[in-house]
Design a protein around this motif. Structure first.
Motif, PDB file in Angstrom:
ATOM      1  N   ASP A   1     -10.626  15.152   7.546  1.00  0.00           N
ATOM      2  CA  ASP A   1     -11.002  13.786   7.183  1.00  0.00           C
ATOM      3  C   ASP A   1     -10.631  12.903   8.379  1.00  0.00           C
ATOM      4  O   ASP A   1     -10.670  13.349   9.500  1.00  0.00           O
ATOM      5  CB  ASP A   1     -10.307  13.381   5.882  1.00  0.00           C
ATOM      6  CG  ASP A   1     -10.867  14.196   4.695  1.00  0.00           C
ATOM      7  OD1 ASP A   1     -12.053  14.564   4.755  1.00  0.00           O
ATOM      8  OD2 ASP A   1     -10.118  14.460   3.736  1.00  0.00           O
ATOM      9  N   ASP A   2     -10.206  11.696   8.181  1.00  0.00           N
ATOM     10  CA  ASP A   2      -9.886  10.906   9.376  1.00  0.00           C
ATOM     11  C   ASP A   2      -8.440  11.127   9.823  1.00  0.00           C
ATOM     12  O   ASP A   2      -7.899  10.409  10.631  1.00  0.00           O
ATOM     13  CB  ASP A   2     -10.175   9.425   9.138  1.00  0.00           C
ATOM     14  CG  ASP A   2      -9.248   8.834   8.091  1.00  0.00           C
ATOM     15  OD1 ASP A   2      -8.444   9.612   7.510  1.00  0.00           O
ATOM     16  OD2 ASP A   2      -9.322   7.628   7.842  1.00  0.00           O
ATOM     17  N   GLY A   3      -7.809  12.153   9.248  1.00  0.00           N
ATOM     18  CA  GLY A   3      -6.462  12.504   9.704  1.00  0.00           C
ATOM     19  C   GLY A   3      -5.369  11.652   9.094  1.00  0.00           C
ATOM     20  O   GLY A   3      -4.185  11.897   9.322  1.00  0.00           O
TER      21      GLY A   3
ATOM     22  N   ALA B   1      -6.224  17.685   1.536  1.00  0.00           N
ATOM     23  CA  ALA B   1      -5.078  17.130   0.806  1.00  0.00           C
ATOM     24  C   ALA B   1      -3.812  17.699   1.427  1.00  0.00           C
ATOM     25  O   ALA B   1      -2.950  18.243   0.746  1.00  0.00           O
ATOM     26  CB  ALA B   1      -5.177  17.468  -0.673  1.00  0.00           C
ATOM     27  N   TYR B   2      -3.721  17.632   2.727  1.00  0.00           N
ATOM     28  CA  TYR B   2      -2.538  18.139   3.437  1.00  0.00           C
ATOM     29  C   TYR B   2      -2.369  17.347   4.717  1.00  0.00           C
ATOM     30  O   TYR B   2      -3.311  16.705   5.213  1.00  0.00           O
ATOM     31  CB  TYR B   2      -2.694  19.642   3.734  1.00  0.00           C
ATOM     32  CG  TYR B   2      -3.992  19.984   4.416  1.00  0.00           C
ATOM     33  CD1 TYR B   2      -5.113  20.338   3.668  1.00  0.00           C
ATOM     34  CD2 TYR B   2      -4.101  19.943   5.804  1.00  0.00           C
ATOM     35  CE1 TYR B   2      -6.320  20.622   4.290  1.00  0.00           C
ATOM     36  CE2 TYR B   2      -5.305  20.231   6.435  1.00  0.00           C
ATOM     37  CZ  TYR B   2      -6.412  20.571   5.671  1.00  0.00           C
ATOM     38  OH  TYR B   2      -7.597  20.845   6.281  1.00  0.00           O
ATOM     39  N   GLU B   3      -1.196  17.431   5.258  1.00  0.00           N
ATOM     40  CA  GLU B   3      -0.853  16.686   6.463  1.00  0.00           C
ATOM     41  C   GLU B   3      -0.107  17.636   7.392  1.00  0.00           C
ATOM     42  O   GLU B   3       0.798  18.350   6.903  1.00  0.00           O
ATOM     43  CB  GLU B   3       0.065  15.519   6.060  1.00  0.00           C
ATOM     44  CG  GLU B   3       0.130  14.364   7.031  1.00  0.00           C
ATOM     45  CD  GLU B   3       1.441  14.274   7.780  1.00  0.00           C
ATOM     46  OE1 GLU B   3       2.448  14.891   7.348  1.00  0.00           O
ATOM     47  OE2 GLU B   3       1.446  13.614   8.817  1.00  0.00           O
ATOM     48  N   ALA B   4      -0.551  17.794   8.649  1.00  0.00           N
ATOM     49  CA  ALA B   4      -1.592  17.040   9.339  1.00  0.00           C
ATOM     50  C   ALA B   4      -2.961  17.681   9.070  1.00  0.00           C
ATOM     51  O   ALA B   4      -3.046  18.869   8.753  1.00  0.00           O
ATOM     52  CB  ALA B   4      -1.314  17.104  10.838  1.00  0.00           C
ATOM     53  N   ASN B   5      -4.020  16.900   9.185  1.00  0.00           N
ATOM     54  CA  ASN B   5      -5.352  17.467   9.056  1.00  0.00           C
ATOM     55  C   ASN B   5      -6.270  16.844  10.082  1.00  0.00           C
ATOM     56  O   ASN B   5      -6.026  15.734  10.570  1.00  0.00           O
ATOM     57  CB  ASN B   5      -5.882  17.302   7.621  1.00  0.00           C
ATOM     58  CG  ASN B   5      -6.389  15.912   7.329  1.00  0.00           C
ATOM     59  OD1 ASN B   5      -7.413  15.498   7.871  1.00  0.00           O
ATOM     60  ND2 ASN B   5      -5.661  15.175   6.484  1.00  0.00           N
TER      61      ASN B   5
ATOM     62  N   PRO C   1       0.839  -1.206   0.000  1.00  0.00           N
ATOM     63  CA  PRO C   1       0.000   0.000   0.000  1.00  0.00           C
ATOM     64  C   PRO C   1       0.875   1.257   0.000  1.00  0.00           C
ATOM     65  O   PRO C   1       1.942   1.269   0.610  1.00  0.00           O
ATOM     66  CB  PRO C   1      -0.766  -0.120   1.329  1.00  0.00           C
ATOM     67  CG  PRO C   1      -0.646  -1.540   1.734  1.00  0.00           C
ATOM     68  CD  PRO C   1       0.622  -2.061   1.159  1.00  0.00           C
ATOM     69  N   PHE C   2       0.429   2.296  -0.698  1.00  0.00           N
ATOM     70  CA  PHE C   2       1.147   3.571  -0.632  1.00  0.00           C
ATOM     71  C   PHE C   2       0.130   4.705  -0.681  1.00  0.00           C
ATOM     72  O   PHE C   2      -0.875   4.606  -1.389  1.00  0.00           O
ATOM     73  CB  PHE C   2       2.216   3.702  -1.725  1.00  0.00           C
ATOM     74  CG  PHE C   2       1.717   3.608  -3.140  1.00  0.00           C
ATOM     75  CD1 PHE C   2       1.455   2.377  -3.712  1.00  0.00           C
ATOM     76  CD2 PHE C   2       1.530   4.748  -3.918  1.00  0.00           C
ATOM     77  CE1 PHE C   2       1.007   2.267  -5.029  1.00  0.00           C
ATOM     78  CE2 PHE C   2       1.093   4.659  -5.238  1.00  0.00           C
ATOM     79  CZ  PHE C   2       0.830   3.410  -5.790  1.00  0.00           C
ATOM     80  N   ALA C   3       0.388   5.741   0.116  1.00  0.00           N
ATOM     81  CA  ALA C   3      -0.590   6.826   0.227  1.00  0.00           C
ATOM     82  C   ALA C   3       0.090   8.081   0.721  1.00  0.00           C
ATOM     83  O   ALA C   3       0.941   8.023   1.616  1.00  0.00           O
ATOM     84  CB  ALA C   3      -1.675   6.421   1.219  1.00  0.00           C
ATOM     85  N   ASN C   4      -0.244   9.214   0.125  1.00  0.00           N
ATOM     86  CA  ASN C   4       0.238  10.502   0.628  1.00  0.00           C
ATOM     87  C   ASN C   4      -0.678  11.585   0.079  1.00  0.00           C
ATOM     88  O   ASN C   4      -1.740  11.281  -0.481  1.00  0.00           O
ATOM     89  CB  ASN C   4       1.715  10.724   0.247  1.00  0.00           C
ATOM     90  CG  ASN C   4       1.945  10.607  -1.241  1.00  0.00           C
ATOM     91  OD1 ASN C   4       1.190  11.158  -2.042  1.00  0.00           O
ATOM     92  ND2 ASN C   4       2.980   9.868  -1.631  1.00  0.00           N
ATOM     93  N   PHE C   5      -0.269  12.836   0.230  1.00  0.00           N
ATOM     94  CA  PHE C   5      -1.144  13.928  -0.204  1.00  0.00           C
ATOM     95  C   PHE C   5      -0.649  14.599  -1.480  1.00  0.00           C
ATOM     96  O   PHE C   5      -1.058  15.700  -1.809  1.00  0.00           O
ATOM     97  CB  PHE C   5      -1.321  14.938   0.932  1.00  0.00           C
ATOM     98  CG  PHE C   5      -2.089  14.363   2.087  1.00  0.00           C
ATOM     99  CD1 PHE C   5      -3.467  14.211   2.005  1.00  0.00           C
ATOM    100  CD2 PHE C   5      -1.433  13.939   3.222  1.00  0.00           C
ATOM    101  CE1 PHE C   5      -4.178  13.655   3.051  1.00  0.00           C
ATOM    102  CE2 PHE C   5      -2.135  13.390   4.272  1.00  0.00           C
ATOM    103  CZ  PHE C   5      -3.519  13.235   4.197  1.00  0.00           C
ATOM    104  N   GLN C   6       0.272  13.945  -2.189  1.00  0.00           N
ATOM    105  CA  GLN C   6       0.657  14.481  -3.491  1.00  0.00           C
ATOM    106  C   GLN C   6      -0.559  14.344  -4.405  1.00  0.00           C
ATOM    107  O   GLN C   6      -1.225  13.309  -4.404  1.00  0.00           O
ATOM    108  CB  GLN C   6       1.854  13.709  -4.040  1.00  0.00           C
ATOM    109  CG  GLN C   6       3.119  13.941  -3.213  1.00  0.00           C
ATOM    110  CD  GLN C   6       4.220  12.963  -3.553  1.00  0.00           C
ATOM    111  OE1 GLN C   6       4.271  12.425  -4.638  1.00  0.00           O
ATOM    112  NE2 GLN C   6       5.107  12.728  -2.599  1.00  0.00           N
TER     113      GLN C   6
END
Ligand code: HDD
Length: 685
Positions: free
Chosen positions: A409-411, A402-406, A382-387
Motif C-alpha cells: 500500500d502506501d507504506g 495489514a503489517y508493518e513495514a510494507n 488521529p490513531f492508526a496501526n495494523f491491529q
C-alpha cells in the motif's frame, strides 16, 4: 434509520439513537407496527416463535449487563477540560502541559469495595481517575483521594481485595471494611498501617466528590525535551476545600439518599456550578530521593510538603454531565499504562503490577480488544496501526497490507522515532529475585506522622473509626493484633481505641522491623487545620411549615446566592405552597423525605400557628436533633425556639445556634462558613 453524529474522535462517525427518526424500528431498521403485543395465534392463543420483533427486543435486554468492575464498581463520571499553566516545559515535554493548551478530560470518581448498587457514602477510599484526551494520545492519571496505598507489591492486590469484599460463603458484608476478613488481612500486613490511618480518618467519608483531594500515589517521572528525568508525585486540590461527613451522618445518608454523591455532582454541574481542581506536582531529583528517610518507590509513603512543596501545573474544570451513564461512565476504561511522551513510570512495584492489570481487566469487562473504539475511550487525535479484527470491530480498515513495514500500500502508517514515545533509559541491573527492599521496612513512622498532624476532632474521629470497625470484628485475636500495631504507631491512639473496645492492656506485642522514627507533623495532611471558611458549593436546608414568612424566605435565598451556596426548602407536605405574601413556591422536599443529614447547615422558619402540630412530629424533632449532633450551624426564627428547646435542650449558649433577627443572616452565614461547631462534639460523643 438513525442519524450519524460525529464525536470528534479521529473524524469517526458513530450511530446514535437519541436523535433517531421518530419511527420505532428493529435493529435492522425495519419499522415496527406494534410494540405492545406479542404475535399470537388468535387473541387468546399461543405465542409464535416466529415473532422476531419480540425475540430481538428480549434478547437484547437479556444481554444488557456487563461484568461490573472487580473493584471501583460504583462510580460517577463527568466531562470537563484541563488547562495547563505556564512554565512546565523545564519539567516535561508533554504537549498537554504546555502553555495555552486546553485538553478535554473525562473524570470518574468511585468507591472501591462496594458493588455497583452500593451506597455512595460507605467508609472507603475514593477513586479519582482522569482521562486526558491529548493530541499525543490518551493519558490516564488513575489515582485515589488518599496519597498512599495498603500494599507495596501488586502481587498482594487480589488478597487485599478478597479480604475486603463480601465473604465468598455468605456474600456479605457489602461495601464495608468493618468485618473480620479485612482486619485479618491488614493486621497480618503491617505495611497497611499508614493507609489504615487515612481510611479510618474523615478522608474516607467525603462530604462531596467536589470536595476531595486526589493523588497519583506512585512516584512517576517527567521527561523534558532534553531527555532529563525528574521524579514527580501528582496532587489534585479542590477549589472548594476538602470536607467530610461525620460518621453517624454518613450512615444515615446511606439510607436517606444512597446516591448522595452522584446527585450532588449532577446537580452542581446542572446548575452551572462547575467544580474545579488544581493539579500540582512535587518534583524532585533522584539524588534528592536518595536523601529521604523513606523510599520514594514505596507506595505506602508520602512526601511531606515541608520536604518537597507543590508546584501547580494546571487546573481541571468539570462542566458537563454524561448523556448516557452506561455508554460513558460504565464503558470508560482507564489504564495507568495509557501514557504520553513527557511522562514515564518509576520502578514502584505496585505501579508496575498495575501496568499489567488494567488492560487485562478491560478485556474481560468490555469483552473485546477493540474497547478503544468505544467513543468514550477513543483518542481525540488521529490513531492508526495494523491491529485488526476482534469482537465488535467498528471500523472498516482498508488496504491489502495489514503489517508493518510494507511496500504494497502506501507504506503507512510507520513508526516515528522523532515524535514517538520512548521509555526513559534508566540504568537497571541486579540479580533476579523475589524480595522486598529493606528501604520499604518502616511501616509505622508515617502512620505516626499522620496521627500527629491531625487536629483534635480529626484524632477523635480516627479513634472512633478504629473502634467502630474493630468492634464489628468478632475475632478477638484480630483485634489484639491490631491494637499491637496501633501501639507501635502511638500509645495514646492505641489506648483510646482499646478503651473504646473495653480491651485495655490486651494488645499483642508486635516488634517493628525497624525502629519507629521521631517524625514531625505535616500540616497539609490535616483537613481542618487550614480549611477555608466558605459556604461555596454547600447546601442549606430551610425547614418551613404550611407557609413561610416572605421576608425570611427571600432574604435567606439572597444570602445563599451571595455565598455561592444552594438553598433547599423542606416543607410539611410535598405539594406547592405559598409564602405569607402569596408568592407561589414549590418545596424541594417534604419533611419525612429529607432528613437534615442532607444539608451542611440548617435554617428553621416555622410559623407560630403551626408550632403545636410541629412539636408533635418525631420527624421534626429528629431533624433538629440530628443537625445539632452533627455539629451543624442552626439558624432560627422566634417561633422555632420551642422546637430547639424540645429537640436539643443542650443547645443553650451554643455558638452555632444562631437567632436570625429581622431577617439579617450575617451572623448565621459567618458561623455556617466554619462548616461545623467542633467544640460541641466532646459533650455529644
Ligand atoms: Fe486499581 C480500578 C486506583 C491499585 C487493579 N483502580 C481502579 C480505579 C481506580 C484505581 C481509581 C477505577 C477506574 C475507573 O474509574 O474505571 N488502583 C488505584 C490506585 C491504586 C490501585 C490509586 C494504587 C495506588 N489497582 C491497584 C492494583 C491493582 C489494581 C495494585 C492490581 C494489581 N484497579 C485494578 C483493576 C481495576 C482498577 C482490577 C478494576 C476496574 C478497572 O481496573 O478498570 O484493574
Amino acid at each position: 434509520m438513525s442519524k450519524s453524529q460525529s464525536h470528534g474522535n479521529g473524524g469517526e462517525t458513530h450511530q446514535t439513537t437519541s436523535d433517531a427518526d421518530k419511527t420505532l424500528t428493529t435493529n435492522q431498521g425495519l419499522p415496527i407496527s406494534d410494540d405492545q403485543n406479542t404475535l399470537t395465534v388468535g387473541p387468546r392463543g399461543p405465542q409464535l416463535l416466529e415473532d422476531f420483533v419480540m425475540r430481538e427486543k428480549i434478547t437484547h435486554f437479556d444481554h444488557e449487563r456487563i461484568p461490573e468492575r472487580v473493584v471501583h464498581a460504583r462510580g460517577y463520571g463527568v466531562h470537563g477540560y484541563f488547562e495547563a499553566y505556564d512554565g512546565n516545559s523545564k519539567l516535561t515535554e508533554a504537549a498537554f502541559l504546555q502553555p495555552n493548551t486546553t485538553t478535554p478530560v473525562f473524570c470518574r470518581f468511585s468507591t472501591v469495595a462496594g458493588s455497583k448498587g452500593s451506597p455512595d457514602t460507605a467508609r472507603d477510599v475514593r477513586g479519582f481517575a482522569v482521562k486526558f484526551y491529548t493530541q499525543q494520545g490518551n493519558y490516564d492519571l488513575v489515582g485515589n483521594n488518599m496519597p498512599v496505598f495498603f500494599i507495596q507489591d501488586a502481587i498482594k492486590f487480589p488478597d487485599l481485595i478478597h479480604s475486603v469484599k463480601p465473604a465468598p460463603d455468605r456474600d456479605f458484608p457489602q461495601a464495608q471494611s468493618a468485618h473480620d476478613s479485612f482486619w485479618d488481612f491488614v493486621s497480618l500486613n503491617p505495611e497497611s498501617m499508614h493507609m489504615l490511618m487515612w481510611v479510618m480518618s474523615d478522608r474516607a467519608i467525603p462530604r462531596s466528590l467536589r470536595m476531595m483531594e486526589g493523588f497519583g500515589v506512585h512516584t512517576f517521572r517527567m521527561i523534558n525535551d532534553a531527555g532529563e528525568s525528574t521524579f514527580v508525585k501528582f496532587h489534585w486540590r479542590p477549589k472548594l476545600g476538602t470536607f467530610s461527613l461525620i460518621w453517624d451522618e454518613a450512615v444515615k445518608v446511606s439510607g436517606a439518599d444512597p446516591d448522595f454523591h452522584r446527585r450532588d455532582m449532577w446537580n452542581a454541574i446542572d446548575a452551572g456550578d462547575f467544580p474545579e481542581w488544581e493539579l500540582s506536582v512535587q518534583a524532585f531529583s533522584e539524588e534528592e530521593a536518595e536523601a529521604f528517610d523513606f523510599d520514594v518507590l514505596d507506595p505506602t509513603k508520602l512526601i511531606p510538603e515541608e520536604l518537597v512543596p507543590l508546584t501547580p501545573i494546571g487546573k481541571m474544570v468539570l462542566n458537563d454531565n454524561v448523556k448516557n451513564f452506561f455508554a460513558e461512565t460504565e464503558q470508560v476504561a482507564f489504564c495507568p499504562s495509557h501514557i504520553v511522551p513527557g511522562i514515564d513510570f518509576s520502578n514502584d512495584p505496585l505501579l508496575q503490577g498495575r501496568l499489567f492489570s488494567y488492560l487485562d481487566t478491560q478485556l474481560s469487562r468490555l469483552g473485546s480488544p477493540n474497547f478503544h473504539q468505544i467513543p468514550i475511550n477513543a483518542p481525540k487525535c488521529p490513531f492508526a496501526n495494523f491491529q485488526r479484527d476482534g469482537h465488535m470491530q467498528m471500523e472498516v480498515p482498508t488496504g491489502r497490507a495489514a503489517y508493518e513495514a510494507n511496500s504494497l500500500d502506501d507504506g503507512s502508517p510507520r513508526e516515528n522515532p522523532e515524535i514517538g514515545f520512548t521509555s526513559h533509559a534508566s540504568a537497571e541491573s541486579g540479580k533476579k529475585l523475589r524480595i522486598r527492599p529493606e528501604s520499604f521496612a518502616d511501616h509505622y513512622s508515617q502512620a505516626l506522622m499522620f496521627w500527629k498532624s491531625m487536629t483534635e476532632p480529626e484524632q477523635r474521629h480516627i479513634v472512633g473509626g478504629f473502634a467502630f470497625e474493630l468492634g464489628k470484628c468478632k475475632e478477638l485475636n484480630i483485634r489484639k493484633r491490631m491494637l499491637g500495631h496501633l501501639h507501635n504507631v502511638d500509645k495514646d491512639l492505641a489506648n483510646q481505641v482499646a478503651q473504646a473496645l473495653g480491651m485495655e492492656g490486651e494488645a499483642d506485642k508486635i516488634s517493628p522491623a525497624v525502629p519507629v522514627r521521631d517524625v514531625k507533623p505535616s500540616k497539609p495532611l490535616s483537613q481542618y487545620a487550614s480549611a477555608p471558611e466558605t459556604l461555596q458549593g454547600k447546601k442549606i436546608g430551610l425547614l418551613v411549615t404550611n407557609t413561610v414568612d416572605d421576608d425570611f424566605y427571600s432574604a435567606a435565598m439572597e444570602a445563599a446566592k451571595e455565598e455561592g451556596a444552594m438553598l433547599e426548602v423542606i416543607a410539611l407536605k410535598a405539594g406547592p405552597m405559598q409564602t405569607t405574601d402569596g408568592k407561589d413556591i414549590q418545596p424541594d422536599h417534604f419533611l419525612a423525605g429529607a432528613p437534615s443529614v442532607l444539608f451542611d447547615c440548617v435554617l428553621l422558619a416555622p410559623m407560630e400557628e403551626d408550632m403545636e402540630m410541629l412539636l408533635s412530629q418525631a420527624a421534626a424533632i429528629d431533624w433538629v436533633r440530628d443537625a445539632f449532633s452533627h455539629l451543624k450551624v442552626i439558624g432560627y426564627n422566634e417561633a422555632a425556639e420551642a422546637l430547639i428547646e424540645r429537640s436539643c435542650s443542650d443547645a443553650k449558649d451554643d455558638p452555632g445556634v444562631v437567632f436570625v433577627e429581622d431577617c439579617d443572616f450575617t451572623s448565621f452565614v459567618k458561623k455556617a462558613k466554619q462548616h461545623r461547631i467542633w467544640q460541641r462534639e466532646p459533650s455529644l460523643r
